[in-house]
Every structure is written in structure tokens, then in C-alpha cells.
Write a protein that holds these residues in place. Structure first.
Motif, short mmCIF file in Angstrom:
data_model
loop_
_atom_site.label_atom_id
_atom_site.label_comp_id
_atom_site.label_asym_id
_atom_site.label_seq_id
_atom_site.Cartn_x
_atom_site.Cartn_y
_atom_site.Cartn_z
N LEU A 50 0.76 -1.22 -0.08
CA LEU A 50 0.14 -0.16 0.02
C LEU A 50 0.80 1.23 0.06
N ILE A 57 -3.59 6.79 -3.87
CA ILE A 57 -4.61 6.19 -3.10
C ILE A 57 -5.35 7.60 -2.03
N PHE A 119 -9.80 4.70 4.69
CA PHE A 119 -9.74 4.83 3.17
C PHE A 119 -11.20 4.72 2.56
N CYS A 129 -14.45 2.48 -1.26
CA CYS A 129 -13.17 2.34 -0.70
C CYS A 129 -12.09 2.77 -1.68
N ILE A 131 -8.76 2.26 -1.79
CA ILE A 131 -7.91 1.39 -2.49
C ILE A 131 -8.60 0.37 -3.57
N TYR A 134 -8.87 2.78 -6.72
CA TYR A 134 -7.62 2.92 -7.47
C TYR A 134 -7.19 1.83 -8.14
N ILE A 145 -3.09 -5.67 -4.09
CA ILE A 145 -3.03 -4.37 -3.28
C ILE A 145 -4.04 -4.28 -2.22
N LYS A 146 -5.13 -4.88 -2.42
CA LYS A 146 -6.09 -4.83 -1.14
C LYS A 146 -5.86 -5.89 0.05
#
Length: 222
Positions: A50, A57, A119, A129, A131, A134, A145-146
């Protein structure tokens, strides 16, 4: 109703996952992203991932949330301040993630405010969200990524009596979410593909899908 579990590659699978209609659609269900009511547990590897994308983000966030991250220099919570009475995360959810921590690694959480995870941001009066948005906007696979805690919700994989088990979390809060009570969408295994693949691999997900579509199970709703 027959067996409550089936076994695939020695993994016991809760039959709800194969047949229960499930849909994660914030706008359609008007749920205000209840599953993001607080921060999730996050591993050191996920923190590192992250941080590589953090400037992009947080650009999605409202100014107050951006300021919190910029002021603190992190999106991580001070656990003693955030949960002074002890960890507020349900034991099943905590167990679902802590099993993936490195040896001697202590669990950390994403910080949250009174209206949810740090977030979360608003778009057209819908809570989303940053994240997730993005990742979608930039063609990034969510599993890259999550945090796993977010991806697997509301199911989890755990070890019990020498077996791996893929189950629906028995969390009172989860049970009250619209997505768990409104019979909408395809079966859980279809709409939680990211979770089953990430938790147990591509081959397992293929076999799970093949079994679910073989016609061996009667329809079961709730």
C-alpha cells in the motif's frame, strides 16, 4: 437439507458458499459500506504494498482523511488509543488474518474514524473504498494491493481438527449486513472469486466452481 459441508482437495467447504445468493453492490443495497465501519487487520507485506501506491490512493480521499494520514505519517492505527478497551475485531475475523502473519509479527490495523475506515471516501453520496477504486481505475488485481481481511470478507479459511475449512464468518455484525440478508446476485463462490483464489489457489477455485456447477447440490437460500 443434506450435508452442510462438502470436501474439495481436503478442504471442508461450507455449502452456503456454493449456493447462497450474494452480491456486494453498495449502491444497489444502500448499505453505506457497513463492512468498512472500522479498519481491518493488515500484514507487514500488505503495508509495504500500500505504501508504494499511497500518494495516488489518498488522492481519492476527502481532505479530512488525507490530513489524518499526512499528519500521522501513516494510515495505521495506534491500537491502544483506537481500542482502549481491547481489540474490537471479532475473534473469527482476527483468526482469519493473523494466521498469515510472519513469525513473531504483531497484527496491525488500518485506522478508522467515527464514520468508518480511513480509506473510505464519498462519490455521488455513496461510500466507497479508495484502495478498491484505485485498483479498478488502474487495472490492478485487487489481490495485489487490497488487504486480505477486506478481500475475504465475509468468508474465511482456517484450520480445524487437522483440516482446512472455508466458512462464512459467524460474526453478529456480518449477519446483519444487507448483502447477507437480501437474496440477490450469483452464489457466493462466484462473487467472492478473489477471496477463494487468494486463500486456496487457482486449482482449488476451479474445482470448487466445477463442483458447484455439476448439479449435485439443491438450491439453498438462507
Amino acid at each position: 437439507m443434506g450435508r452442510r459441508e462438502i470436501i474439495i482437495d481436503e478442504v471442508k467447504v461450507d455449502r452456503h458458499i456454493l449456493v447462497k445468493p450474494y452480491e456486494c453492490d453498495v449502491k444497489k443495497l444502500n448499505c453505506a459500506s457497513l463492512c468498512c465501519m472500522r479498519g481491518c487487520i493488515i500484514t507487514s507485506k500488505e503495508i509495504e504494498r500500500l505504501n508504494k501506491h499511497l500518494p495516488e490512493i489518498i488522492a481519492y480521499l476527502d481532505s479530512d482523511r488525507r490530513e489524518i494520514i499526512e499528519k500521522n505519517g501513516t494510515f495505521l492505527a495506534d491500537c491502544e488509543k483506537q481500542c482502549p478497551g481491547g481489540c474490537e475485531i471479532h475473534p473469527e475475523e482476527k483468526k482469519a488474518v493473523t494466521q498469515f502473519l510472519e513469525k513473531r509479527e504483531k497484527p496491525k490495523c488500518i485506522s478508522y474514524t467515527e464514520d468508518g475506515c480511513l480509506f473510505l471516501y464519498s462519490k455521488d453520496d455513496i461510500r466507497l473504498c479508495a484502495i478498491h477504486s484505485y485498483a479498478l481505475d488502474n487495472g490492478i488485481d485487487l489481490v495485489d494491493i487490497k488487504p486480505l481481511d477486506c478481500i475475504q470478507y465475509p468468508i474465511y479459511c482456517h484450520n480445524t481438527k487437522g483440516h482446512k475449512k472455508l466458512s462464512v464468518q459467524k460474526n453478529p455484525q456480518v449477519s446483519n449486513f444487507p448483502c447477507m440478508n437480501i437474496c440477490s446476485g450469483d452464489a457466493m463462490y462466484k462473487n467472492l472469486t478473489h477471496a477463494t483464489r487468494n486463500l486456496l489457489g487457482e486449482e482449488f477455485h476451479y474445482k470448487l466452481t466445477k463442483y458447484a456447477e455439476s448439479g449435485q447440490m439443491e438450491m439453498f437460500v438462507r
